[in-house]
Design an enzyme around this catalytic site. Structure first.
Site, short mmCIF file in Angstrom:
data_model
loop_
_atom_site.label_atom_id
_atom_site.label_comp_id
_atom_site.label_asym_id
_atom_site.label_seq_id
_atom_site.Cartn_x
_atom_site.Cartn_y
_atom_site.Cartn_z
N TYR A 80 -4.61 6.46 2.88
CA TYR A 80 -5.67 6.86 3.80
C TYR A 80 -7.06 6.52 3.27
O TYR A 80 -8.02 6.46 4.04
CB TYR A 80 -5.62 8.37 4.07
CG TYR A 80 -4.35 8.88 4.72
CD1 TYR A 80 -3.40 7.99 5.23
CD2 TYR A 80 -4.10 10.23 4.79
CE1 TYR A 80 -2.23 8.47 5.80
CE2 TYR A 80 -2.93 10.71 5.37
CZ TYR A 80 -2.00 9.84 5.87
OH TYR A 80 -0.85 10.31 6.43
N HIS A 89 5.40 7.58 0.36
CA HIS A 89 4.86 7.42 1.72
C HIS A 89 5.75 6.58 2.61
O HIS A 89 5.84 6.81 3.82
CB HIS A 89 3.46 6.80 1.63
CG HIS A 89 2.63 7.05 2.84
ND1 HIS A 89 1.26 6.92 2.85
CD2 HIS A 89 2.95 7.45 4.11
CE1 HIS A 89 0.78 7.22 4.05
NE2 HIS A 89 1.79 7.54 4.83
#
Length: 272
Positions: free
Chosen positions: A44, A102
């Site tokens: 992110y 992730h």
């Protein structure tokens, strides 16, 4: 896992794609309405801002539940732990509560990254470990690879996508699911059923969707910058959908509207 962790993790505030003052402002509002669980990731690019936001909240560390995720590019043995150390430095934390892979490894085996995840926990970088965007078979493989329980598999989960195979794998492996894209980035609001049910229960369409997810046994991650929406997304525990209405929403999963596929993320797996 403690009861406090389980209850806190049921409703997390997602931080993607927020940054800077917009992010820290939203986090302050989230804390004010009751959120104590916050979700970020190396991918992110906002862990530093999340760290600043956490520091500004003034909430004691033992009341927070912070999740971050290791990017596949850092799954190699030489990069994994240093990348987690950097995440901790950016987050201004000694440990995270939940550390996830992730995505599945890019063109590699799952065993190595899962064992490195376990190692990160063993040396105190994380209290709990888990997966994100992993298939049902990958959940089974990961559960067989290590003895440490996996806290979650965070996946796209909303009423417009059938995830029955993942739900079955969650029951089989003991790895609970948690959601992202919980309202399908607003796509659910184009379907009248959610408006109809909102009127019946005296709630918003978004609250109906989030309550459905919770009643499926799946934790929710939501993000908004609007105080009213942040409050509404949190207020999902004071009503229950009937079995009939749950079934009506279940039928919507036949839509099979998926947001995160290879067109959106090149390293996404072949989904179940």
């Amino acid at each position: 896992m403690s009861i406090y962790f389980q209850k806190t993790y049921q409703r997390s505030f997602g931080t993607f794609p927020l940054r800077g003052a917009e992010l820290t402002g939203a986090m302050k509002t989230a804390v004010d309405v009751g959120y104590r669980s916050f979700d970020t990731a190396q991918m992110y690019g906002n862990e530093t801002d999340v760290g600043a936001g956490l520091a500004e909240t003034g909430v004691p560390r033992d009341e927070l539940c912070v999740t971050t995720k290791v990017h596949p590019e850092n799954f190699g043995e030489d990069r994994f732990l240093p990348s987690v150390e950097k995440s901790l430095k950016d987050l201004r934390l000694d440990y995270v509560d939940v550390l996830l892979l992730h995505w599945p490894p890019i063109g590699g085996a799952l065993t190595g990254p899962v064992k490195l995840l376990e190692k990160a926990r063993s040396i105190g970088f994380a209290r709990h470990i888990g997966l994100s965007n992993h298939t049902a078979q990958m959940m089974r493989d990961a559960a067989r690879t290590i003895d440490t329980p996996l806290a979650t598999n965070q996946v796209e989960f909303h009423p417009l996508l059938n995830q029955d195979k993942l739900l079955a794998a969650a029951t089989e492996t003991g790895i609970p699911l948690s959601s992202f894209c919980s309202v399908a980035r607003g796509k659910v609001f184009s379907y009248p059923l959610f408006t109809v049910l909102a009127e019946v229960y005296g709630k918003s369409p978004a609250q109906i969707v989030l309550r459905w997810i919770l009643q499926k046994g799946v934790s929710i991650n939501t993000m908004s910058t609007k105080p009213a929406n942040i409050q509404a997304n949190f207020d999902t525990m004071n009503f229950t959908l009937s079995s009939v209405d749950m079934a009506r929403i279940d039928a919507m999963t036949a839509t099979n509207y998926r947001i995160v596929g290879k067109a959106a993320v090149a390293w996404a797996p072949e989904w179940d």
